[in-house]
Design a protein around this motif. Sequence first.
Motif, PDB file in Angstrom:
ATOM      1  N   ASP A 166       8.142   2.819 -11.394  1.00 57.73           N
ATOM      2  CA  ASP A 166       7.954   4.224 -11.752  1.00 57.73           C
ATOM      3  C   ASP A 166       7.158   4.966 -10.679  1.00 57.73           C
ATOM      4  OD1 ASP A 166       9.326   3.751 -14.066  1.00 57.73           O
ATOM      5  OD2 ASP A 166       7.530   3.414 -15.290  1.00 57.73           O
ATOM      6  N   ALA A 167       6.109   4.339 -10.196  1.00 55.01           N
ATOM      7  CA  ALA A 167       5.298   4.981  -9.160  1.00 55.01           C
ATOM      8  C   ALA A 167       6.111   5.170  -7.881  1.00 55.01           C
ATOM      9  CB  ALA A 167       4.048   4.148  -8.878  1.00 55.01           C
ATOM     10  N   HIS A 168       6.930   4.175  -7.549  1.00 54.20           N
ATOM     11  CA  HIS A 168       7.764   4.296  -6.349  1.00 54.20           C
ATOM     12  C   HIS A 168       8.775   5.424  -6.500  1.00 54.20           C
ATOM     13  CE1 HIS A 168       9.857   3.003  -2.742  1.00 54.20           C
ATOM     14  NE2 HIS A 168      10.988   2.990  -3.424  1.00 54.20           N
ATOM     15  N   ASN A 169       9.336   5.586  -7.686  1.00 60.37           N
ATOM     16  CA  ASN A 169      10.282   6.681  -7.916  1.00 60.37           C
ATOM     17  C   ASN A 169       9.598   8.038  -7.803  1.00 60.37           C
ATOM     18  OD1 ASN A 169      12.348   4.827  -8.348  1.00 60.37           O
ATOM     19  ND2 ASN A 169      12.031   4.788 -10.559  1.00 60.37           N
ATOM     20  N   PHE A 170       8.400   8.145  -8.371  1.00 63.45           N
ATOM     21  CA  PHE A 170       7.644   9.395  -8.258  1.00 63.45           C
ATOM     22  C   PHE A 170       7.335   9.698  -6.786  1.00 63.45           C
ATOM     23  CE2 PHE A 170       6.621   9.184 -12.840  1.00 63.45           C
ATOM     24  CZ  PHE A 170       6.760  10.522 -13.156  1.00 63.45           C
ATOM     25  N   ALA A 199      -7.883  -0.625  -8.142  1.00 65.43           N
ATOM     26  CA  ALA A 199      -8.525   0.305  -7.211  1.00 65.43           C
ATOM     27  C   ALA A 199      -8.095   0.100  -5.777  1.00 65.43           C
ATOM     28  CB  ALA A 199     -10.051   0.184  -7.320  1.00 65.43           C
ATOM     29  N   MET A 200      -7.723  -1.113  -5.369  1.00 67.22           N
ATOM     30  CA  MET A 200      -7.440  -1.430  -3.975  1.00 67.22           C
ATOM     31  C   MET A 200      -6.014  -1.972  -3.826  1.00 67.22           C
ATOM     32  SD  MET A 200     -10.039  -0.850  -1.943  1.00 67.22           S
ATOM     33  CE  MET A 200     -11.785  -0.417  -2.097  1.00 67.22           C
ATOM     34  N   HIS A 201      -5.222  -1.275  -3.003  1.00 72.80           N
ATOM     35  CA  HIS A 201      -3.872  -1.750  -2.711  1.00 72.80           C
ATOM     36  C   HIS A 201      -3.335  -0.981  -1.507  1.00 72.80           C
ATOM     37  CE1 HIS A 201       0.404  -2.804  -3.299  1.00 72.80           C
ATOM     38  NE2 HIS A 201      -0.070  -3.847  -3.937  1.00 72.80           N
ATOM     39  N   PRO A 202      -2.515  -1.615  -0.664  1.00 73.98           N
ATOM     40  CA  PRO A 202      -1.978  -0.892   0.499  1.00 73.98           C
ATOM     41  C   PRO A 202      -1.149   0.324   0.134  1.00 73.98           C
ATOM     42  CG  PRO A 202      -1.705  -3.264   0.782  1.00 73.98           C
ATOM     43  CD  PRO A 202      -2.198  -3.054  -0.608  1.00 73.98           C
ATOM     44  N   GLU A 203      -0.381   0.270  -0.965  1.00 76.10           N
ATOM     45  CA  GLU A 203       0.429   1.421  -1.350  1.00 76.10           C
ATOM     46  C   GLU A 203      -0.445   2.593  -1.797  1.00 76.10           C
ATOM     47  OE1 GLU A 203       3.500   0.538  -4.093  1.00 76.10           O
ATOM     48  OE2 GLU A 203       4.315  -1.125  -2.924  1.00 76.10           O
ATOM     49  N   ALA A 244      -3.348   3.272  -0.465  1.00 77.96           N
ATOM     50  CA  ALA A 244      -3.813   3.848   0.795  1.00 77.96           C
ATOM     51  C   ALA A 244      -2.745   4.756   1.406  1.00 77.96           C
ATOM     52  CB  ALA A 244      -4.193   2.739   1.778  1.00 77.96           C
ATOM     53  N   THR A 245      -1.482   4.328   1.357  1.00 76.99           N
ATOM     54  CA  THR A 245      -0.396   5.158   1.875  1.00 76.99           C
ATOM     55  C   THR A 245      -0.266   6.454   1.088  1.00 76.99           C
ATOM     56  OG1 THR A 245       0.772   3.145   2.529  1.00 76.99           O
ATOM     57  CG2 THR A 245       2.061   5.173   2.415  1.00 76.99           C
ATOM     58  N   CYS A 246      -0.409   6.363  -0.230  1.00 79.03           N
ATOM     59  CA  CYS A 246      -0.322   7.552  -1.084  1.00 79.03           C
ATOM     60  C   CYS A 246      -1.480   8.515  -0.794  1.00 79.03           C
ATOM     61  CB  CYS A 246      -0.322   7.126  -2.544  1.00 79.03           C
ATOM     62  SG  CYS A 246       0.280   8.378  -3.683  1.00 79.03           S
ATOM     63  N   LEU A 247      -2.670   7.983  -0.607  1.00 76.95           N
ATOM     64  CA  LEU A 247      -3.818   8.825  -0.272  1.00 76.95           C
ATOM     65  C   LEU A 247      -3.628   9.519   1.076  1.00 76.95           C
ATOM     66  CD1 LEU A 247      -6.781   6.544  -1.405  1.00 76.95           C
ATOM     67  CD2 LEU A 247      -6.164   8.756  -2.379  1.00 76.95           C
ATOM     68  N   ARG A 248      -3.036   8.821   2.022  1.00 76.94           N
ATOM     69  CA  ARG A 248      -2.795   9.429   3.331  1.00 76.94           C
ATOM     70  C   ARG A 248      -1.832  10.611   3.209  1.00 76.94           C
ATOM     71  NH1 ARG A 248      -0.428   5.461   7.680  1.00 76.94           N
ATOM     72  NH2 ARG A 248       1.288   5.503   6.201  1.00 76.94           N
ATOM     73  N   SER A 279      -7.807   0.965   3.602  1.00 76.46           N
ATOM     74  CA  SER A 279      -7.025   0.222   4.581  1.00 76.46           C
ATOM     75  C   SER A 279      -7.882  -0.838   5.268  1.00 76.46           C
ATOM     76  CB  SER A 279      -6.431   1.183   5.607  1.00 76.46           C
ATOM     77  OG  SER A 279      -5.622   0.508   6.528  1.00 76.46           O
ATOM     78  N   GLU A 280      -9.132  -0.517   5.558  1.00 70.03           N
ATOM     79  CA  GLU A 280     -10.032  -1.511   6.155  1.00 70.03           C
ATOM     80  C   GLU A 280     -10.252  -2.693   5.220  1.00 70.03           C
ATOM     81  OE1 GLU A 280     -12.831   1.309   9.036  1.00 70.03           O
ATOM     82  OE2 GLU A 280     -13.568   0.598   7.104  1.00 70.03           O
ATOM     83  N   ARG A 281     -10.438  -2.412   3.939  1.00 75.14           N
ATOM     84  CA  ARG A 281     -10.723  -3.480   2.987  1.00 75.14           C
ATOM     85  C   ARG A 281      -9.496  -4.330   2.693  1.00 75.14           C
ATOM     86  NH1 ARG A 281     -14.964  -2.763  -0.600  1.00 75.14           N
ATOM     87  NH2 ARG A 281     -14.229  -4.735  -1.482  1.00 75.14           N
TER      88      ARG A 281
END
Length: 539
Positions: A168-172, A205-209, A211-215, A241-243
């Motif tokens: 669902d998040a990927h579709n959004f 709270a922590m995930h690479p996706e 970080a991409t969404c925040l960017r 991204s650092e963590r």
Amino acid sequence: MITRAMKHIFKTYMQGVEQLSLAASVSHLLNCYVGAYATPHAADAAEELLSRHSRKKNRRGLKNKRTSVLAADNTDWVHMTPKSLWSDVVAEVRAYYGFELGVDGVDGAVARYGVQKISLLRSLCVRCGVQILLRDYNMESRTRQAFGEDDIVNLFPVVKHVNPKATDAHNFYSTGQVKIQRGFLKEGFEVISEALNLLNNVYGAMHPEIATCLRLIARLNYIMGEHAEAMVQQQKAVLMSERVLGVDHPNTVTEYTHLALYCFANTDISTALKLLYRARYLALLLHGENHPEVALLDSNIGLILHAVGQHDLALRFLQKSLQLNTKYYGEDSMKVAVSFHLKARVQSCLGDFRGALQSEKETFAIYKQQLGEEHDKTKESSECLKHLTQQAVVLQKKMNEIYKGGDKLNDFPPLQISTPSMGSVLDLLNIINGILFVQISPKEIELFRRELERRQGLDIKSDCSQKEVEFQTTTKTDAAQTESAVPSTESSQLDSDASPEAEAADKAAGGDPASLLVSDGLVQTQAAVAPSGVEEVAR
């Protein structure tokens, strides 16, 4: 290719090593791989292994002859040399990729392909799961080994897998990207924010996706003019991204670059420069100097240095960026044109109008070839060429007058060396980083509004005409169905109130029970029904 070949060799190499000698064998492999010491050795570990296996052999006797064979196999790694290792690497690359390296050692690879030893070491450790001690390693020493047994901290399994996705998040997120590409920034921002909430609920709270969404959210805030909010969101993306990915990950370098841009937009120039310098250091660690990402970082650093008046240092970074862009994108690329233009700006601020004129000529030639003479960029470059030509002529006349020792220097107009404004530098930074703002004049907005109103009016008219036709068709169909099935009393009254001419025509028709009605241009045929039927319908 070198790292992947080493990964294949490393897998085979470690299968014949006992657990007691893991650290010694890995350190010996690293010395042969990136060390400058000609004859690395692991004699102590070899003697310990041989003595241990000899004790086992004496204890077991001649019952198991496989022990001696196993002992011989487990000490093969001791005899590895840099020359034999790199010959295996060359053979593996040739067999696996069909490419001829043409080197016989790490020094040859560094000289021929421009890679760094530290980059080769890092890449191998990441792909093979080797954790080494954090310290400075002297890999150029020819008198001692760079790595020892104590430098190998741990070995981790590296498993290939596919990360699960929040559907669902990927579709959004995909829907938000489509809306942004169509120009609906507000709607796209709302959809991306909803995707961020779903990602937080699914992953935590922590995930690479995340970080991409925040960017992307930070970029949207920046485009919509909310520079402070963009910097806040980008700081979160950098920390995450650092963590999650690590300090020396390519995505982290990209996050640093974006944060530097937003800091400059918020007039925090010193922080922007520090971030760019750190990003460049990490990019050199990851890729080396010959990489397109380094060209982008050099362009950003050169522009900001140009803004603060450090033109000499800025010219060095821009020259390096120009070389890399020409190498990777070609001489006719738009990136090369922008690099020439930036170089011309810095050269004009240094007073080198001849060099600036030559650089701007290259920019004009590329714009004319790629965009045409009528494009705005080509016209801007042409105006810049005229200005630089005038300044070069004035400078040459002044220099000639100085050489002659004349007193007519005051007769010449002064040189116009303008310092760059922060707004113009920010516009160029946006262009370099792929952020384009389309400038629309009030006249174009008015024309667009009129065209939109005209199209809306045509749509409304077409809808009204279509609805009218549908209404008439529906009315005809309903009337025909109702009147053919069951006549009303009104039709009987019409028959009775008919004119004498109609009655005469009816009689002339031979007393046919069907009556012909003409009303509002519609011809309808009604059947005569007995009075009892009319009374029943009335009831």
